[in-house]
Scaffold this active site. Structure first.
Site, short mmCIF file in Angstrom:
data_model
loop_
_atom_site.label_atom_id
_atom_site.label_comp_id
_atom_site.label_asym_id
_atom_site.label_seq_id
_atom_site.Cartn_x
_atom_site.Cartn_y
_atom_site.Cartn_z
N ASP A 147 0.85 -1.20 0.00
CA ASP A 147 0.00 0.00 0.00
C ASP A 147 0.89 1.25 0.00
O ASP A 147 1.85 1.33 0.77
CB ASP A 147 -0.92 -0.01 1.22
CG ASP A 147 -2.04 1.02 1.11
OD1 ASP A 147 -3.21 0.61 1.03
OD2 ASP A 147 -1.74 2.23 1.09
N ILE A 148 0.53 2.21 -0.85
CA ILE A 148 1.37 3.41 -1.02
C ILE A 148 1.26 4.39 0.16
O ILE A 148 2.14 5.22 0.37
CB ILE A 148 1.00 4.10 -2.35
CG1 ILE A 148 2.16 4.90 -2.91
CG2 ILE A 148 -0.26 4.95 -2.24
CD1 ILE A 148 1.95 5.36 -4.35
N ASN A 175 -13.06 -2.74 2.35
CA ASN A 175 -14.09 -1.70 2.39
C ASN A 175 -14.93 -1.72 1.12
O ASN A 175 -14.39 -1.82 0.01
CB ASN A 175 -13.42 -0.32 2.51
CG ASN A 175 -12.58 -0.19 3.77
OD1 ASN A 175 -12.93 -0.71 4.81
ND2 ASN A 175 -11.44 0.49 3.66
N GLN A 197 -14.30 3.18 1.44
CA GLN A 197 -13.61 2.80 0.20
C GLN A 197 -13.24 4.04 -0.59
O GLN A 197 -14.08 4.94 -0.76
CB GLN A 197 -14.52 1.88 -0.65
CG GLN A 197 -13.80 1.32 -1.86
CD GLN A 197 -14.66 0.35 -2.68
OE1 GLN A 197 -15.85 0.21 -2.44
NE2 GLN A 197 -14.04 -0.30 -3.65
N HIS A 205 -10.49 -4.64 -3.25
CA HIS A 205 -9.16 -5.01 -2.74
C HIS A 205 -9.28 -5.34 -1.26
O HIS A 205 -10.20 -4.90 -0.59
CB HIS A 205 -8.15 -3.89 -2.97
CG HIS A 205 -8.60 -2.57 -2.42
ND1 HIS A 205 -9.46 -1.74 -3.10
CD2 HIS A 205 -8.34 -1.96 -1.25
CE1 HIS A 205 -9.71 -0.68 -2.37
NE2 HIS A 205 -9.05 -0.78 -1.23
N HIS A 239 -7.14 -5.39 2.39
CA HIS A 239 -5.96 -4.90 3.11
C HIS A 239 -5.44 -5.98 4.06
O HIS A 239 -6.23 -6.66 4.73
CB HIS A 239 -6.33 -3.70 3.99
CG HIS A 239 -6.77 -2.48 3.23
ND1 HIS A 239 -5.92 -1.44 2.96
CD2 HIS A 239 -7.96 -2.13 2.70
CE1 HIS A 239 -6.58 -0.49 2.31
NE2 HIS A 239 -7.83 -0.88 2.14
P1 AMP Z 1 -9.67 1.80 0.48
O1 AMP Z 1 -9.84 2.98 1.39
O2 AMP Z 1 -10.03 0.50 1.11
O3 AMP Z 1 -10.34 2.02 -0.87
O4 AMP Z 1 -8.12 1.70 0.25
C1 AMP Z 1 -7.45 2.17 -0.86
C2 AMP Z 1 -5.99 1.97 -0.55
O5 AMP Z 1 -5.26 1.98 -1.75
C3 AMP Z 1 -5.41 3.04 0.36
O6 AMP Z 1 -4.86 2.43 1.52
C4 AMP Z 1 -4.34 3.70 -0.52
O7 AMP Z 1 -3.21 4.07 0.22
C5 AMP Z 1 -4.04 2.60 -1.51
N1 AMP Z 1 -3.56 3.07 -2.80
C6 AMP Z 1 -4.12 4.02 -3.59
N2 AMP Z 1 -3.41 4.17 -4.72
C7 AMP Z 1 -2.38 3.28 -4.65
C8 AMP Z 1 -1.29 2.95 -5.50
N3 AMP Z 1 -1.10 3.57 -6.67
N4 AMP Z 1 -0.43 1.99 -5.11
C9 AMP Z 1 -0.61 1.37 -3.92
N5 AMP Z 1 -1.61 1.63 -3.07
C10 AMP Z 1 -2.48 2.58 -3.41
#
Ligand code: AMP
Ligand code: ZN
Length: 136
Positions: free
Chosen positions: A31-32, A87, A94, A100, A102
């Protein structure tokens, strides 16, 4: 694949990522904006916005991937626990609308907030049977 979806592009390898695991149906990346060091997200290669759109086949396989990667994370990071979090919908937090999961490493006293205030009891049996009646 949805050409407007960043996770489709990452899952397909069109956008580079730090990949932890890949097979024909999933890619697991770091996760970024991590909640903790080692925080991973499991991306199905199939585009589905959320759990409601996800195929039963992929839904059935994603937890096996979670188990495989979580086990390796625990061994490598020495974390004391792992939250598996997924989420669905803006109301549920989300932010990226490609389903996805976590995997968040946890340590006692790490301060990561993931709790709710319990609400008052309601007619559990009535709600259980109402939901049960909608299960297909
Ligand atoms: P959610 O809130 O469950 O939709 O989580 C989305 C997750 O994706 C967040 O924890 C972000 O930090 C992660 N995220 C968004 N863009 C990227 C990316 N390009 N590479 C890796 N993680 C990402
Ligand atoms: Zn997608």
């Amino acid at each position: 694949m949805d050409n407007n979806c960043i996770f489709c592009k990452i899952a397909a390898g069109e956008i580079p990522s730090s990949t932890v695991y890949e097979d024909g149906e999933f890619r697991v990346i770091m996760d970024i904006s991590p909640a903790a060091k080692g925080h991973c997200i499991i991306l199905p290669k199939e585009h589905a916005a959320n759990i409601f759109e996800l195929s039963e086949e992929t839904a059935g396989k994603i937890f096996a991937v979670a188990k495989k990667v979580a086990t390796a994370m625990k061994e490598e990071l020495g974390c004391e626990g792992i939250n598996v979090l997924q989420n669905n919908g803006e109301a549920a937090g989300q932010t990226v609308f490609h389903v996805h999961m976590h995997l968040i490493p946890r340590y006692k006293g790490d301060g990561i907030q993931m709790h709710w205030t319990p609400q008052e009891a309601y007619d559990f049996a009535a709600v259980a049977s109402a939901i049960a009646a909608k299960i297909q």
